[in-house]
Design an enzyme around this catalytic site. Structure first.
Site, PDB file in Angstrom:
ATOM      1  N   THR A  16      96.416  54.529  67.158  1.00 32.57           N
ATOM      2  CA  THR A  16      96.545  53.787  68.406  1.00 32.57           C
ATOM      3  C   THR A  16      96.792  54.716  69.584  1.00 32.57           C
ATOM      4  OG1 THR A  16      97.360  51.866  67.209  1.00 32.57           O
ATOM      5  CG2 THR A  16      97.918  51.965  69.531  1.00 32.57           C
ATOM      6  N   SER A  62      94.892  54.786  60.995  1.00 36.62           N
ATOM      7  CA  SER A  62      95.609  55.406  59.871  1.00 36.62           C
ATOM      8  C   SER A  62      95.810  54.455  58.698  1.00 36.62           C
ATOM      9  CB  SER A  62      96.938  56.012  60.319  1.00 36.62           C
ATOM     10  OG  SER A  62      97.951  55.054  60.393  1.00 36.62           O
ATOM     11  N   THR A  95     100.283  54.904  63.490  1.00 32.13           N
ATOM     12  CA  THR A  95     101.652  54.633  63.036  1.00 32.13           C
ATOM     13  C   THR A  95     101.705  54.033  61.631  1.00 32.13           C
ATOM     14  OG1 THR A  95     101.662  52.416  64.023  1.00 32.13           O
ATOM     15  CG2 THR A  95     102.498  54.239  65.389  1.00 32.13           C
ATOM     16  N   ASP A  96     100.599  53.407  61.198  1.00 32.40           N
ATOM     17  CA  ASP A  96     100.682  52.607  59.962  1.00 32.40           C
ATOM     18  C   ASP A  96     101.026  53.431  58.724  1.00 32.40           C
ATOM     19  OD1 ASP A  96     100.204  50.308  61.348  1.00 32.40           O
ATOM     20  OD2 ASP A  96      98.086  50.154  60.815  1.00 32.40           O
TER      21      ASP A  96
HETATM   22  N1  ASP Z   1      96.465  50.707  62.922  1.00 32.32           N
HETATM   23  C1  ASP Z   1      96.930  51.768  63.791  1.00 32.32           C
HETATM   24  C2  ASP Z   1      96.931  53.060  63.015  1.00 32.32           C
HETATM   25  O1  ASP Z   1      97.786  53.249  62.192  1.00 32.32           O
HETATM   26  C3  ASP Z   1      98.281  51.419  64.288  1.00 32.32           C
HETATM   27  C4  ASP Z   1      98.913  52.438  65.195  1.00 32.32           C
HETATM   28  O2  ASP Z   1      98.526  53.588  65.297  1.00 32.32           O
HETATM   29  O3  ASP Z   1      99.919  52.055  65.831  1.00 32.32           O
HETATM   30  O4  ASP Z   1      96.079  53.887  63.216  1.00 32.32           O
END
Ligand code: ASP
Length: 332
Positions: A16, A62, A95-96
């Site tokens: 993200t 991610s 973040t995932d």
């Molecule tokens: N789905 C995203 C990822 O993990 C969520 C994020 O980065 O906050 O790439």
């Protein structure tokens, strides 16, 4: 604060933090990893003029993180950290699965210089994107003299890579360090440290990682009301070489699942018992209980078991007779 001399290499992997949406008020319908690492740096005035190199390794959401990307990331990070003119590596990531990548790097990368992961909960196009401040803070931490080990910097907190946990699905302040608490905070560009930087205890298998396609398959099965042993049997039948059970509470496991776990162990497939609770892990090892993953979260226990299995694989050393395993290889 006096900064470390030398370049900071920023390795982009997507997420993200590098995501873009069609509208600035759209915090959910965005494309992860649309921007390269150089674009993220260009958006931060305070980084202009600093010795920074950018490399975009991947543009992944991610949640799709894979072992090949982990292997490439570890290899590039090790390459740059070994360069005399490089002070630190910063990794931008989704973040995932950030906590999984952090744990993997913590256990497999010798990092006498810092490797700092960062991410964002809002895309780069958001009205109040959190990525630029997180990236700036990550570089600040990376340049702090004496910093070492695998760290993550998010929402003003500095977490040891091994302690990182994503605790919230969408809030900007989504991460914690579990019971350990953060190592430090970044306040208005200054670091306030609460405890020593984390040590980097390398897993013995770090020297053996090789091609990610050959890494052992380890799956996670969750225990819950109505859990079915056949789910775990199916995972083993599908080729799992190890299984982590995300148990309830202090690592308790539904009796149906436990019976299946014992069938797996009897068939030579190791099983570890973790907890699906966000904090605490598994304490104690009652006689006869399935092997415990201790403080590790289920995804961390998955990485650990994968490395254990890799370490246990028979190896042929250059001088060994064909079919003879090599002596265990330990990193220096
Ligand atoms: N789905 C995203 C990822 O993990 C969520 C994020 O980065 O906050 O790439």
């Amino acid at each position: 604060m006096q900064s470390s001399a030398g370049a900071v290499v920023i390795l982009g992997t997507g997420g993200t933090i590098a995501g873009t949406a069609a509208r600035p008020d759209d915090l959910v319908g965005y494309t992860s990893g649309a921007l390269g690492a150089d674009t993220l740096i260009a958006a931060i005035p305070a980084l202009q003029g600093q010795a920074i190199e950018a490399e975009t390794l991947a543009r992944l959401d991610s949640s799709d993180m894979d072992h090949a990307t982990w292997a490439a990331l570890r290899e590039r990070a090790a390459f740059h950290l070994a360069r005399a003119e490089v002070a630190a590596v910063v990794v931008t990531h989704g973040t995932d699965t950030l906590e999984e990548t952090a744990y993997f790097l913590h256990r497999t990368l010798a990092a006498p210089k810092p490797l700092v992961l960062t991410a964002a909960m809002r895309p780069a196009t958001a009205l109040s994107a959190d990525g630029p401040q997180n990236l700036l803070d990550a570089v600040t931490v990376a340049r702090e003299p004496g910093t070492r080990g695998v760290l993550a910097v998010l929402a003003g907190r500095v977490h040891a890579g091994a302690d990182l946990r994503k605790l919230h699905g969408w809030r900007v302040d989504a991460f914690g360090s579990g019971d350990a608490g953060p190592v430090a905070v970044v306040e208005d560009g200054r670091l306030r440290r609460f405890r020593d930087w984390p040590d980097a205890p390398l897993h013995a298998a770090a020297a053996l990682l090789g091609d990610a396609a050959g890494w052992p398959v380890v799956d996670i099965v969750t225990s819950h009301a109505g859990a079915r042993g056949r789910t775990l049997d199916a995972v083993v039948a599908a080729g799992a070489q190890g299984v982590v059970i995300a148990g309830t509470g202090n690592g308790s496991v539904h009796r149906e699942l436990e019976q299946a776990a014992r069938r797996a162990i009897a068939a030579g497939v190791p099983v570890r018992r973790a907890s699906r609770c966000l904090l605490g892990g598994v304490v104690g090892a009652p006689a006869g209980a399935l092997p415990s993953a201790g403080v590790l979260t289920p995804p961390q226990a998955r990485v650990e078991l994968m490395l254990d299995l890799l370490d246990a694989q028979p190896r042929v050393s250059p001088g060994a007779a064909p079919g003879q395993p090599a002596p265990p290889v330990r990193p220096a």
